[in-house]
Write a protein that holds these residues in place. Structure first.
Motif, mmCIF file in Angstrom:
data_model
loop_
_atom_site.group_PDB
_atom_site.id
_atom_site.type_symbol
_atom_site.label_atom_id
_atom_site.label_comp_id
_atom_site.label_asym_id
_atom_site.label_seq_id
_atom_site.Cartn_x
_atom_site.Cartn_y
_atom_site.Cartn_z
ATOM 1 N N TYR A 311 16.689 44.564 109.505
ATOM 2 C CA TYR A 311 15.576 45.074 108.807
ATOM 3 C C TYR A 311 14.555 45.254 109.242
ATOM 4 C CZ TYR A 311 18.848 46.343 104.649
ATOM 5 O OH TYR A 311 20.182 46.509 104.010
ATOM 6 N N THR A 312 13.175 45.965 109.764
ATOM 7 C CA THR A 312 12.470 45.671 110.688
ATOM 8 C C THR A 312 11.293 46.702 110.958
ATOM 9 O OG1 THR A 312 13.456 46.832 112.729
ATOM 10 C CG2 THR A 312 14.286 44.238 112.382
ATOM 11 N N ASP A 313 11.228 47.607 109.491
ATOM 12 C CA ASP A 313 9.919 48.466 109.466
ATOM 13 C C ASP A 313 8.563 47.474 108.806
ATOM 14 O OD1 ASP A 313 11.382 50.278 110.176
ATOM 15 O OD2 ASP A 313 12.752 50.210 108.300
ATOM 16 N N TYR A 314 8.907 46.093 109.507
ATOM 17 C CA TYR A 314 7.719 45.465 108.598
ATOM 18 C C TYR A 314 6.242 44.752 109.972
ATOM 19 C CZ TYR A 314 10.895 44.621 105.391
ATOM 20 O OH TYR A 314 11.870 45.048 104.310
ATOM 21 N N GLU A 315 5.251 45.044 109.448
ATOM 22 C CA GLU A 315 4.053 44.358 110.484
ATOM 23 C C GLU A 315 3.994 43.275 110.288
ATOM 24 O OE1 GLU A 315 1.142 46.959 110.302
ATOM 25 O OE2 GLU A 315 3.036 48.971 111.232
ATOM 26 N N ASP A 316 4.155 41.939 109.238
ATOM 27 C CA ASP A 316 3.854 40.978 109.177
ATOM 28 C C ASP A 316 5.139 39.549 108.484
ATOM 29 O OD1 ASP A 316 1.774 39.284 108.302
ATOM 30 O OD2 ASP A 316 1.094 40.367 107.256
ATOM 31 N N SER A 317 4.767 39.047 107.924
ATOM 32 C CA SER A 317 5.747 38.138 107.287
ATOM 33 C C SER A 317 6.296 38.519 105.558
ATOM 34 C CB SER A 317 5.146 37.126 107.265
ATOM 35 O OG SER A 317 4.472 35.859 108.389
ATOM 36 N N VAL A 318 7.553 38.500 105.760
ATOM 37 C CA VAL A 318 8.006 38.799 104.208
ATOM 38 C C VAL A 318 7.923 37.185 103.997
ATOM 39 C CG1 VAL A 318 9.661 40.454 103.655
ATOM 40 C CG2 VAL A 318 8.433 40.957 106.040
ATOM 41 N N TYR A 319 7.560 37.548 102.661
ATOM 42 C CA TYR A 319 7.870 35.570 101.550
ATOM 43 C C TYR A 319 8.065 36.139 100.585
ATOM 44 C CZ TYR A 319 3.756 34.253 104.827
ATOM 45 O OH TYR A 319 3.670 34.014 105.728
ATOM 46 N N GLY A 320 8.849 37.510 100.210
ATOM 47 C CA GLY A 320 9.292 38.253 98.827
ATOM 48 C C GLY A 320 10.028 39.170 98.985
ATOM 49 N N LEU A 321 10.664 38.715 97.976
ATOM 50 C CA LEU A 321 12.440 39.608 98.434
ATOM 51 C C LEU A 321 12.904 39.618 96.511
ATOM 52 C CD1 LEU A 321 14.655 38.682 100.640
ATOM 53 C CD2 LEU A 321 14.152 40.620 100.648
ATOM 54 N N ALA A 322 13.300 40.856 96.091
ATOM 55 C CA ALA A 322 14.426 40.878 94.925
ATOM 56 C C ALA A 322 15.047 41.737 94.633
ATOM 57 C CB ALA A 322 12.953 41.083 93.707
ATOM 58 N N TRP A 323 16.148 41.051 94.205
ATOM 59 C CA TRP A 323 17.747 42.172 93.981
ATOM 60 C C TRP A 323 17.661 43.319 92.702
ATOM 61 C CZ3 TRP A 323 21.325 44.344 97.870
ATOM 62 C CH2 TRP A 323 21.061 42.907 98.456
ATOM 63 N N SER A 324 17.653 44.156 92.392
ATOM 64 C CA SER A 324 17.619 45.308 91.216
ATOM 65 C C SER A 324 18.900 44.272 90.391
ATOM 66 C CB SER A 324 17.253 45.936 91.494
ATOM 67 O OG SER A 324 17.828 46.805 90.368
ATOM 68 N N ALA A 325 18.791 44.126 89.262
ATOM 69 C CA ALA A 325 19.663 43.650 88.245
ATOM 70 C C ALA A 325 20.607 44.778 88.265
ATOM 71 C CB ALA A 325 19.445 42.632 87.356
ATOM 72 N N ARG A 326 19.598 45.796 87.647
ATOM 73 C CA ARG A 326 19.910 46.895 87.186
ATOM 74 C C ARG A 326 21.005 47.667 87.731
ATOM 75 N NH1 ARG A 326 19.083 52.525 86.576
ATOM 76 N NH2 ARG A 326 19.441 53.120 85.094
ATOM 77 N N ASP A 327 20.411 47.528 89.317
ATOM 78 C CA ASP A 327 21.430 48.611 90.226
ATOM 79 C C ASP A 327 21.510 47.599 91.594
ATOM 80 O OD1 ASP A 327 22.674 49.808 92.033
ATOM 81 O OD2 ASP A 327 21.044 51.460 92.361
ATOM 82 N N PRO A 328 22.041 46.442 91.367
ATOM 83 C CA PRO A 328 22.382 45.637 92.225
ATOM 84 C C PRO A 328 22.585 45.687 94.035
ATOM 85 C CG PRO A 328 24.814 45.538 90.639
ATOM 86 C CD PRO A 328 23.619 46.839 90.442
ATOM 87 N N LEU A 329 22.816 47.716 93.890
ATOM 88 C CA LEU A 329 22.526 48.017 95.093
ATOM 89 C C LEU A 329 21.496 48.025 95.977
ATOM 90 C CD1 LEU A 329 25.875 50.493 95.074
ATOM 91 C CD2 LEU A 329 25.789 48.555 95.786
ATOM 92 N N VAL A 330 20.572 47.865 95.531
ATOM 93 C CA VAL A 330 18.771 48.007 95.687
ATOM 94 C C VAL A 330 18.106 46.605 95.883
ATOM 95 C CG1 VAL A 330 16.728 49.217 94.889
ATOM 96 C CG2 VAL A 330 18.876 50.385 94.839
#
Length: 352
Positions: A311-330
Motif C-alpha cells: 500500500y503506497t498511498d502515503y507521502e510520509d513515513s508510516v509509524y502506526g498500524l492497527a488491525w481491527s479486532a471486531r472485523d479482522p479483515l480491516v
C-alpha cells in the motif's frame, strides 16, 4: 501481487502523529484512537469510527491532550479507557485516561486522568496492557526499567508491584506482553530481545543479535512471534528454538518500523516503515504446530513471494498500524503527516 481498491482516508488530524490503536473493547463498531505529536500546539486524541456502510471514517470524539503523544494503547476491556506516553520538553510521563460519558455532546470535552504512572526516573517508552481480557496488572517500560503495576481504575489507584532494571549498560526501547501467558513479557534491549517472568522478575531467555524496532506475538499459536529489524527486515521466531529465526521476510526499502499479526488470520502480517509503505505478507510457518527439526532453523527461509500487497498511498513515513479486532479483515494505518487510511484485506483471505 493483486491490485486492491483504494482505502478510506481520514484527514481530521491537524498535526503530525505516530500512534493509532484499535478500540478492541468496542464490540459494536470498528473504532480507532489516534494521537497527535505537535511540539507547539495543544495535542489531540481522535476517536475514529468506520461508518455502518463501511464507506467513510467519522470522527466520533475529539479530545485535547496536554502533551505530545509517543505511545497510545486502548484498554482491552473498557472502550473509554486508554493509556498514553507523552513528553513536554525534556520531561516524559505516562497516564491512563477515561473518555467522558457524554463526549458526543461537547465540542472539546476534557479527558479524565485516572492515574499517573509517575515512578519512572528514565525516559518512558511504552505502556502494555495484557491483550486478552480484563486484568488488574499493567506494564510500563522506560529506558532502564520494567515496571509491573497493580491498577484500580475505579478508585484511581496505581501501585508498583515490582521493578526490574536492565543495568546501566543497556537501553530498553519497547516490548510486548505474551497473550498466551500473563506472566511473560518481552523487552527490546539494544541488539537483543529479553524475556522476563513477571512472577519473579527474572530473565527466562533471550534472542541475541537482533536489532529490533518492534515485535508482536502470534495471537493464535504459543511460542511464536515476529520482529521488525533494521538490517534483516522481518523475522519470525519460535521461542523454543531462539538461536535462529524460523523465517525471514524482506521488509522495506528503508527502516521497517512496525509489525502486526492479524488477530484472527495469524499468517497475515502487516508491516510499515520509513519508505512510506505498508506491506501485507502471507507468512506460513514451515511444518505444523510441532517443533520443526533443528536443521530447519540454521538457514531462514527467504520468501519473496510472500508479499501479497504493498500500500503506497502515503507521502510520509508510516509509524502506526492497527488491525481491527471486531472485523479482522480491516486495518488502519497512520503516517507521520497525520493521515489515517483504513483498508480491507478481504480479497486476500481466499489465497490462504
Amino acid at each position: 501481487m493483486r491490485g486492491a481498491p483504494a482505502g478510506i482516508v481520514y484527514g481530521g488530524l491537524k498535526y503530525q502523529a505516530r500512534c493509532i490503536a484499535d478500540v478492541t473493547a468496542d464490540s459494536d463498531h470498528t473504532s480507532f484512537l489516534a494521537g497527535t505529536l505537535s511540539l507547539k500546539e495543544e495535542n489531540e486524541v481522535h476517536m475514529i469510527r468506520l461508518s455502518p456502510s463501511g464507506s467513510e471514517l467519522v470522527c466520533e470524539g475529539l479530545f485535547y491532550h496536554p502533551n505530545e503523544i509517543w505511545d497510545l494503547k486502548s484498554c482491552p476491556f473498557d472502550p473509554r479507557i486508554f493509556s498514553t506516553v507523552f513528553t513536554s520538553g525534556e520531561t516524559y510521563g505516562a497516564s491512563i485516561w477515561k473518555i467522558p460519558e457524554l463526549y458526543g455532546q461537547s465540542n472539546a470535552p476534557q479527558l479524565e486522568q485516572l492515574v499517573s504512572l509517575d515512578e519512572h526516573s528514565f525516559k518512558i517508552k511504552c505502556v502494555l496492557w495484557w491483550p486478552c481480557g480484563k486484568h488488574d496488572r499493567l506494564i510500563s517500560i522506560d529506558e532502564g526499567n520494567l515496571f509491573l503495576w497493580s491498577i484500580d481504575t475505579s478508585n484511581k489507584v496505581a501501585k508498583v508491584i515490582s521493578q526490574e532494571s536492565v543495568g546501566m549498560l543497556h537501553n530498553l526501547s519497547g516490548g510486548a506482553w505474551d497473550p498466551h501467558d500473563r506472566n511473560a513479557v518481552a523487552g527490546i534491549c539494544d541488539s537483543s530481545l529479553q524475556f522476563w517472568d513477571l512472577r519473579t522478575m527474572t530473565k527466562t531467555t533471550s534472542i541475541e543479535q537482533a536489532n529490533v524496532r518492534d515485535l508482536d506475538y502470534n495471537p493464535k499459536k504459543q511460542h511464536l512471534l515476529v520482529t521488525a529489524e533494521d538490517v534483516s527486515g522481518i523475522r519470525l521466531w519460535d521461542l523454543r528454538r531462539p538461536k535462529f529465526p524460523v523465517k525471514e521476510l524482506p521488509g522495506h526499502a528503508h527502516w521497517t518500523w512496525i509489525v502486526r499479526h492479524n488477530p484472527k488470520y495469524d499468517e497475515l502480517i502487516l508491516s510499515a516503515g520509513t519508505d512510506s509503505t505498508v506491506n501485507l505478507w502471507l507468512a506460513n510457518r514451515p511444518g505444523n504446530d510441532d517443533l520443526v527439526p533443528e536443521s530447519m532453523f540454521d538457514v531462514p527461509t527467504q520468501s519473496k513471494d510472500s508479499l501479497l500487497n504493498s500500500y503506497t498511498d502515503y507521502e510520509d513515513s508510516v509509524y502506526g498500524l492497527a488491525w481491527s479486532a471486531r472485523d479482522p479483515l480491516v486495518f488502519a494505518s497512520l503516517s507521520y503527516d497525520g493521515r489515517v487510511i483504513v483498508e480491507s484485506v478481504k480479497s486476500y483471505i481466499r489465497r490462504k
